[in-house]
Design an enzyme around this catalytic site. Structure first.
Site, short mmCIF file in Angstrom:
data_model
loop_
_atom_site.label_atom_id
_atom_site.label_comp_id
_atom_site.label_asym_id
_atom_site.label_seq_id
_atom_site.Cartn_x
_atom_site.Cartn_y
_atom_site.Cartn_z
N ASP A 106 0.82 -1.21 0.00
CA ASP A 106 0.00 0.00 0.00
C ASP A 106 0.86 1.27 0.00
OD1 ASP A 106 1.04 -0.11 2.55
OD2 ASP A 106 -0.89 0.01 3.58
N LYS A 157 4.29 6.37 17.22
CA LYS A 157 3.58 7.47 16.55
C LYS A 157 3.26 8.57 17.55
CE LYS A 157 1.17 4.33 13.40
NZ LYS A 157 -0.14 3.83 12.96
N ASP A 212 1.52 6.74 0.83
CA ASP A 212 0.91 5.58 1.47
C ASP A 212 -0.59 5.72 1.27
OD1 ASP A 212 -0.33 3.87 3.28
OD2 ASP A 212 0.88 4.46 5.00
#
Length: 233
Positions: A106, A157, A212
């Site tokens: 992806d 993250k 992405d």
């Protein structure tokens, strides 16, 4: 050059725009996204690609068959979800090269694969990660590395003003998972983060085009950008 493409994704976050097909088969500017990845491999001299498939695998197998342009295709089939690490471990069992290129199904990242392979061999790396510098992001974790480009830490993250992210392109030694008895595990969380101090992981910075398609906003962005220019890598 031999490559693995992780093509077993469900595309859960893309359900609103892509239905009933594996995420790498999402249509971008008139073609399945996986086509762009195979074109990129073909342009750079790859002759064998292993497609790690699972969810609706027959959609991919029926579309591409045993060969795409100059690339012979092998299918590594997950009969049950193995997550990214398990899928890679299974696919590496049918690889023949000592060092194997890995792409996320992806993500497109305009990396010079030959230079990355040379770097991988010169550093005697166990795993080399193509990294991309981004600014003002929160969707990705960051990769820290020293002056020799050896990776020292993976950061979760969070809101980040600038940093290097894992761009979803790897070179792995074919034997990297020897001794790992887990069948189902995540590449990032359960392997890279766990073994960063025990194995030689190196960063390969690239300023190539990166996208992405994992969320609807970037899926739409890819449709616009892939439609208006020809990518060089």
């Amino acid at each position: 050059m031999e490559a693995i493409i992780l093509a077993g994704g469900f595309g859960t976050r893309l359900k609103s725009v892509v239905r009933d097909m594996p995420k790498p088969m999402a249509v971008i500017a008139g073609k399945p996204f996986l086509t762009y990845l195979l074109d990129q491999l073909d342009r750079q001299g790859c002759t064998h690609a292993i497609l790690a498939v699972g969810y609706k695998k027959e959609v991919i197998q029926n579309f591409f068959g045993p060969k795409y342009r100059g690339i012979s295709l092998t299918y590594s089939v997950e009969e049950k979800p193995l997550l990214t690490g398990g899928a890679l471990k299974k696919a590496l069992e049918v690889a023949t090269e000592d060092a194997v290129l890995v792409l996320n199904g992806d993500t497109f990242f305009g990396v010079d694969f030959s230079k990355m392979l040379d770097f991988h061999h010169k550093t005697h790396s166990d795993a080399t990660l193509a990294v991309k510098k981004l600014y003002d992001f929160s969707r990705y974790g960051t990769v820290l590395f020293n002056g020799n480009l050896r990776i020292t830490q993976f950061i979760e993250k969070k809101v980040c003003q600038e940093g290097f992210i894992n761009g979803g392109v790897y070179i792995l030694n074919r034997t990297i998972f020897d001794g790992i008895n887990q069948e189902k595990f995540m590449m990032e969380k359960d392997f890279l983060e766990k073994y960063v101090d025990l194995k030689a992981f190196y960063a390969f910075p690239s300023n190539g085009y990166f996208i992405d398609i994992g969320i609807p906003e970037d899926y739409e962005k890819a449709n616009k950008e892939f439609g208006k220019f020809t990518l060089k890598k």
